[in-house]
Design a protein around this motif. Structure first.
Motif, PDB file in Angstrom:
ATOM      1  N   ARG A 223       0.857  -1.188   0.000  1.00  0.00           N
ATOM      2  CA  ARG A 223       0.000   0.000   0.000  1.00  0.00           C
ATOM      3  C   ARG A 223       0.888   1.232   0.000  1.00  0.00           C
ATOM      4  O   ARG A 223       1.940   1.253   0.623  1.00  0.00           O
ATOM      5  N   MET A 224       0.454   2.257  -0.717  1.00  0.00           N
ATOM      6  CA  MET A 224       1.152   3.550  -0.727  1.00  0.00           C
ATOM      7  C   MET A 224       0.491   4.465   0.294  1.00  0.00           C
ATOM      8  O   MET A 224      -0.739   4.553   0.347  1.00  0.00           O
ATOM      9  N   ALA A 225       1.297   5.142   1.080  1.00  0.00           N
ATOM     10  CA  ALA A 225       0.773   6.028   2.111  1.00  0.00           C
ATOM     11  C   ALA A 225       0.440   7.398   1.531  1.00  0.00           C
ATOM     12  O   ALA A 225       1.181   7.922   0.703  1.00  0.00           O
ATOM     13  N   ARG A 226      -0.656   7.963   1.989  1.00  0.00           N
ATOM     14  CA  ARG A 226      -1.000   9.348   1.649  1.00  0.00           C
ATOM     15  C   ARG A 226      -0.164  10.273   2.529  1.00  0.00           C
ATOM     16  O   ARG A 226       0.447   9.843   3.503  1.00  0.00           O
ATOM     17  N   ALA A 227      -0.154  11.541   2.166  1.00  0.00           N
ATOM     18  CA  ALA A 227       0.635  12.526   2.912  1.00  0.00           C
ATOM     19  C   ALA A 227       0.208  12.584   4.375  1.00  0.00           C
ATOM     20  O   ALA A 227       1.064  12.650   5.274  1.00  0.00           O
ATOM     21  N   ASP A 228      -1.086  12.541   4.651  1.00  0.00           N
ATOM     22  CA  ASP A 228      -1.536  12.627   6.043  1.00  0.00           C
ATOM     23  C   ASP A 228      -1.094  11.400   6.846  1.00  0.00           C
ATOM     24  O   ASP A 228      -0.741  11.512   8.017  1.00  0.00           O
TER      25      ASP A 228
END
Length: 77
Positions: free
Chosen positions: A25-30
């Motif tokens: 999974r790729m993390a969002r900025a938050d």
């Protein structure tokens, strides 16, 4: 620190931390900000030494590559 401890400190579910760790999974900025806070480091320190090199030629081709530097290598340049 276990995944459970990190997840609790960051306000995330343990499985989300596990998926991020495995690269599924790729993390969002938050999410990255939450993880940095949970680790008691600044967002700048979280990304220190990571850079992106775009592909220069040909223009039609998109992409690039991430690079990682140690503080020793960066200071030597």
């Amino acid at each position: 620190m276990t995944q459970e401890e990190l997840a609790a400190r960051a306000g995330l579910h343990r499985t989300a931390v596990g998926l991020l760790e495995l690269g599924h999974r790729m993390a969002r900025a938050d999410t990255l900000l939450q993880l940095a806070g949970a680790l008691s480091i600044s967002p700048a320190a979280f990304f220190h030494g990571i850079y992106w090199t775009p592909v220069e030629q040909p223009v039609e081709r998109k992409g690039g590559a991430f690079g990682f530097e140690t503080p020793t290598r960066r200071n030597a340049e």
